[in-house]
Structure formats: structure tokens, C-alpha cells
Design an enzyme around this catalytic site. Sequence first.
Site, PDB file in Angstrom:
ATOM      1  CD  GLU A  39      18.406 -15.232  26.626  1.00 11.16           C
ATOM      2  OE1 GLU A  39      19.192 -15.429  27.918  1.00 11.16           O
ATOM      3  OE2 GLU A  39      18.772 -15.767  26.443  1.00 11.16           O
ATOM      4  CD  GLU A  95       7.116  -5.046  36.293  1.00  9.67           C
ATOM      5  OE1 GLU A  95       8.046  -4.716  36.464  1.00  9.67           O
ATOM      6  OE2 GLU A  95       5.735  -4.461  36.723  1.00  9.67           O
ATOM      7  CD  GLU A 134      18.067  -7.267  37.183  1.00  9.73           C
ATOM      8  OE1 GLU A 134      17.440  -7.124  36.432  1.00  9.73           O
ATOM      9  OE2 GLU A 134      19.228  -8.141  36.119  1.00  9.73           O
ATOM     10  CE  LYS A 157       9.447  -1.517  22.578  1.00 15.20           C
ATOM     11  NZ  LYS A 157      10.580  -0.059  22.969  1.00 15.20           N
ATOM     12  CB  CYS A 197      21.435  -9.477  32.463  1.00 12.24           C
ATOM     13  SG  CYS A 197      22.109  -9.700  31.027  1.00 12.24           S
TER      14      CYS A 197
HETATM   15  P1  NAD Z   1      12.111  -3.932  30.414  1.00 12.26           P
HETATM   16  O1  NAD Z   1      11.857  -4.897  30.094  1.00 12.26           O
HETATM   17  O2  NAD Z   1      11.789  -2.385  30.688  1.00 12.26           O
HETATM   18  O3  NAD Z   1      11.801  -3.664  28.439  1.00 12.26           O
HETATM   19  C1  NAD Z   1      12.689  -4.432  27.477  1.00 12.26           C
HETATM   20  C2  NAD Z   1      12.144  -3.832  26.328  1.00 12.26           C
HETATM   21  O4  NAD Z   1      10.966  -4.552  26.431  1.00 12.26           O
HETATM   22  C3  NAD Z   1      12.029  -2.707  26.168  1.00 12.26           C
HETATM   23  O5  NAD Z   1      12.137  -2.053  24.233  1.00 12.26           O
HETATM   24  C4  NAD Z   1       9.897  -2.016  26.008  1.00 12.26           C
HETATM   25  O6  NAD Z   1       9.830  -0.961  25.481  1.00 12.26           O
HETATM   26  C5  NAD Z   1       9.733  -3.685  25.903  1.00 12.26           C
HETATM   27  N1  NAD Z   1       8.264  -3.218  26.605  1.00 12.26           N
HETATM   28  C6  NAD Z   1       8.280  -2.835  28.142  1.00 12.26           C
HETATM   29  N2  NAD Z   1       7.261  -4.033  28.125  1.00 12.26           N
HETATM   30  C7  NAD Z   1       6.428  -4.457  27.253  1.00 12.26           C
HETATM   31  C8  NAD Z   1       5.598  -4.903  26.788  1.00 12.26           C
HETATM   32  N3  NAD Z   1       4.526  -5.239  27.964  1.00 12.26           N
HETATM   33  N4  NAD Z   1       5.455  -5.538  25.863  1.00 12.26           N
HETATM   34  C9  NAD Z   1       6.202  -5.465  25.180  1.00 12.26           C
HETATM   35  N5  NAD Z   1       7.327  -4.983  25.075  1.00 12.26           N
HETATM   36  C10 NAD Z   1       7.376  -3.641  25.857  1.00 12.26           C
HETATM   37  O7  NAD Z   1      13.661  -3.447  30.834  1.00 12.26           O
HETATM   38  P2  NAD Z   1      14.406  -2.689  30.987  1.00 12.26           P
HETATM   39  O8  NAD Z   1      14.206  -2.149  31.671  1.00 12.26           O
HETATM   40  O9  NAD Z   1      14.527  -1.789  28.970  1.00 12.26           O
HETATM   41  O10 NAD Z   1      16.085  -3.784  30.602  1.00 12.26           O
HETATM   42  C11 NAD Z   1      16.618  -3.954  31.887  1.00 12.26           C
HETATM   43  C12 NAD Z   1      16.166  -5.595  32.484  1.00 12.26           C
HETATM   44  O11 NAD Z   1      16.778  -6.621  31.342  1.00 12.26           O
HETATM   45  C13 NAD Z   1      16.443  -6.010  33.719  1.00 12.26           C
HETATM   46  O12 NAD Z   1      16.083  -6.592  34.400  1.00 12.26           O
HETATM   47  C14 NAD Z   1      17.665  -6.582  33.003  1.00 12.26           C
HETATM   48  O13 NAD Z   1      18.538  -7.615  33.556  1.00 12.26           O
HETATM   49  C15 NAD Z   1      17.460  -7.113  31.696  1.00 12.26           C
HETATM   50  N6  NAD Z   1      18.872  -7.401  30.751  1.00 12.26           N
HETATM   51  C16 NAD Z   1      18.341  -9.536  30.760  1.00 12.26           C
HETATM   52  C17 NAD Z   1      19.551 -10.153  29.742  1.00 12.26           C
HETATM   53  C18 NAD Z   1      19.598 -11.219  29.607  1.00 12.26           C
HETATM   54  O14 NAD Z   1      20.728 -11.913  28.556  1.00 12.26           O
HETATM   55  N7  NAD Z   1      19.396 -12.282  30.819  1.00 12.26           N
HETATM   56  C19 NAD Z   1      20.580  -8.754  29.112  1.00 12.26           C
HETATM   57  C20 NAD Z   1      20.300  -7.517  29.815  1.00 12.26           C
HETATM   58  C21 NAD Z   1      19.608  -6.735  29.272  1.00 12.26           C
END
Ligand code: NAD
Length: 474
Positions: free
Chosen positions: A247, A228, A378, A173, A281
Site C-alpha cells: 500500500e 520508493e 506526493e 515493524k 496516502c
Molecule cells: P517509508 O516507506 O519511509 O517507511 C515505512 C516503513 O518502512 C517504516 O516502518 C520504515 O522503517 C520501513 N522501511 C524503510 N525502509 C525500508 C526498507 N528498505 N525495507 C524495509 N522496511 C523499510 O514511509 P513513511 O515515510 O513512513 O510513510 C509515508 C508513506 O506511506 C507515504 O508515501 C504514504 O503515501 C504511504 N502510505 C500509504 C498508505 C496506503 O494505504 N496506500 C497509507 C499510509 C501511508
Amino acid sequence: MRVEMLIDGRWTAGTGTFATHDPATGEVIANVAMGTPADVDAAVSAAARAFEDPSWSALSPAGRALLLLRLADLLEQNADEIARLETTDQGQPLPVSAGFSVPNAVEHLRYYAGWATKITGVTTPVSVPDVDHRTHREPLGVCGLITPWNFPLTILVWKLAPALAAGNTVVVKPAEQTPLSTLRLAELVEEAGFPAGVVNVVTGGPDVGQALVAHRRVAKISFTGSTEVGREIAAVCGRDLRRVSLELGGKTPSIVTADADVDQAVQGNLAGGFLNSGQVCAAYSRLYVDRRRADEFVDKLARAASEMRLGPGLADGTEVGPLVSEEQVVRVDSYVQIGRDEGAEVVTGGERPGMAGYFYRPTVLAGVTQEMRVAREEIFGPVLSVLTYDDPDEVVALANDSDYGLAAVIWSRDIGRANRIAGQVRAGTVYLNLPPVMDAAAPWGGMRSSGVGREMGWEAVAAFTEVKSIWTER
Ligand code: NAD
């Protein structure tokens, strides 16, 4: 370019579509299939069937390795086109997509192709008489891979390569902001010859992710995204006792000691702080500078930041590209305003540049203190917060005073001191005198609110397998 979903080896239209935009212009580049929970169910069922089907389950480890190597070759052969696609959909400058995102994905596929034939168990010297004991590592089954928008292709492959090397099947996804490189990779998966249903892709919004997480036939969720959402996913997987790797976010402290090479630290923090416009991240975002070097550091950092060339990712010479979306620009700008209101000084940047697209100027905030939100939360944008410290013994406690623990950085000419701090700092990865670097062989992941589990290295194989104990009468 495919805009449908790949389910059970068939390209499937959704009930509707959603638009994905070029962040450099704001224009729509494609309308992609909008998946539903019913599509998730179809994809999980297909993956469950494929997991049992001998075309996959009886394929030898060498056979799985060969498929991964073929996929790596196809990705490499199409690298230029896919790097441009990633830049057009995500915004990252071409040197980032062509120099890191695509080659890093190729490297991961080859690295895990190597692991496919080396996932061994052990024989155990048990004390029970007249029996032998050995362990096997088995695939988990159907794995749900949920990815964010900042490095869509690369982060997907960090999950996909070890999952497939271990013999799992997957439902992917991708983030709704950046689905295109995932769909392109799915085409190459087909071309490489993976059996139908081994890799499925369902596009859509959070509801598609939720349906995948909630699906009873999914053995494991591997998620990269916000803390979150990670908490929500962990709660669902915890209740159902399903495997989960997370992650999540970060707020990387970067410690500049009094004896640091300030020019090197400035360059390294610019690279680590403004890579992919800070949408990383592990972005170097909390810079702790010894007060004796702070004026020099802030002057040099702000001057260099103000000179960075902002522009579309495909334009020659662009150093900082756009943010992924209008929503992200508004979020970053609101954090800068919060910083101002809390008493931080905007030394450079702090505004949109007045061009079309989702741009924000590289920003340096000085006079930031530990309790300010810009030092704790962040931002995920091109904003560096500079804090100063007086006592070298207190800086580790300041760096550790955070919910996050993904990465930390130390700038010092005294390598003994740098290594001592590395031992004390609470982070999954520590860089000494380096901008961020990554390698398929080096484990990556966070402590505390930055996540659970590790990607890359052997750890990722372990995370996609289950250990079975087998006892035999002698
Ligand atoms: P997000 O959590 O909003 O979304 C990530 C994914 O989860 C998307 O595909 C989204 O559609 C899906 N999603 C959203 N709500 C969901 C739910 N309730 N259940 C299941 N899936 C759901 O994150 P984002 O805004 O796309 O990405 C930014 C975040 O990702 C930042 O906080 C960043 O730090 C983190 N990140 C972490 C790493 C790491 O390696 N630790 C790497 C890259 C990004």
C-alpha cells in the site's frame, strides 16, 4: 508504558534505544528499544514456532475469533488513553485519533473476528471421472507487517486482524517515528491471551525492516509506506518468490465539475486535503476545477483554509495538528518553494507559523499546471494544488496522467456524469461528492505505483491465505 520489544512473549530490551518525539513540542516522549537483525531473527523464529504450536495451529476458528474479539474489547476499554498516546506520538488532532484511528481499529478487529469462522473453500464440479475435488484456504505462515507513521495503530490493525483471523503468526515493524501505539497494542495482545510468539514486535529503523523482508522464513510481507521503499521490498520478495502486498503513495485527483455544489466541494476538499495535516496516502491533493467555477472555488477554499485552527493535537478546537517531524516540515516547505519557482501562486499559507513544534500552515497553491512537480509528486503535507480545465472531456485524461492510482474524487450534481467519470478514472477507490470514508468491509488499495493488492474486506483474508486443491477417490 512499554518501550521494549515483544519477542516470543517476552519484553526484550534492544542493544540501545532511539527517541520518539511529541510533534507538537519537539520534546522527547520516550526512548524505545533499538532492534537489530538478530532481534528480527529471534522474532521470526518465535513466530515460526508459534505457527506450528498446537496452542495456535490447533485453535479452532471460533477460538481465533474470540481472541480477536477480546482484543477489540480491550482496545475499546482503553480507547481514550490510546487515542491520547497516538496524538502525542504522531500529532493527529484528538478528534482524529479518538474519532477515527482507534474506533476504526476496533471495527477491523471485530470485522475480521467474524471472518475467522467463514474462511471457506469450495467443492468443484470437475470433469475427471470418479473423483471429488475441494479447496481449502490455509494460512501462509510467518507474515512480516511493516507500517508507516501517519496512522500507526490503524494501519497496523488493517494487516494484523486479517492475518490472525486466517491463522498466521506475525512480526510487526512499526515506523521509527511512531512506535508507541503499536507497543501498547502488543500489551493488549498479551492481555487478550494470544499464545506467546503469535504476535511479535521489533522496533527500530529501516535496517530492521530490511532484515524482516530478507528473512527466508517470512512467507509474506505486508507493507504500507512510500512507493520508493515499496519498490525495493517488491524486488526482494520477487527474487525470493515470497508473497507481498504493498500500500504505497498517492496523488489523489479531485475533479470539480461546472455543475458542482462549490460549497460542498470546498468543505470536502478541506476535509480530504488537510486530514492529519495532509499526511494521508489518499489526501485530496490535485484539485481539477472547471475554469468557469475556478475563481469562486479558489476564493472560498483559501478563505476557509486560512481560518482553520492550527494547534497541538491535544488542544481543544484544533483542526490542523503538527506534521510528524522536523524533516517532514522541511520537505513540505521545499515543495511549496518548488511550486513558487515553477510559477504557482501561494494563495494562503506557504510558511511555518512561528510556534514551537512541527507546524505548517494549511496551504493553497493556484495556477498549478499538469507538469509542475507539485501536481505530480506526493507532498504528504497540508498543501492543495488547484489546476483548472476548460474541456470536461479532457479532465479524466488529466486525472489519469499520474504514476499513482490510489483514490480519486468527483464533485458533480449530475450523478450520471459522476458515475461515468468514476468508471474511467484509474484509481482503487473513487469517492463521489464525499470526503474520504473507510470501512473494514470496503476493499482499499492502489493501482500502478500506488501498490499491489487490497486491504479490508474479503480481499485481505484472501491475501493472507493460500489455496490448496484436494482430490479424493470416490
Ligand atoms: P517509508 O516507506 O519511509 O517507511 C515505512 C516503513 O518502512 C517504516 O516502518 C520504515 O522503517 C520501513 N522501511 C524503510 N525502509 C525500508 C526498507 N528498505 N525495507 C524495509 N522496511 C523499510 O514511509 P513513511 O515515510 O513512513 O510513510 C509515508 C508513506 O506511506 C507515504 O508515501 C504514504 O503515501 C504511504 N502510505 C500509504 C498508505 C496506503 O494505504 N496506500 C497509507 C499510509 C501511508
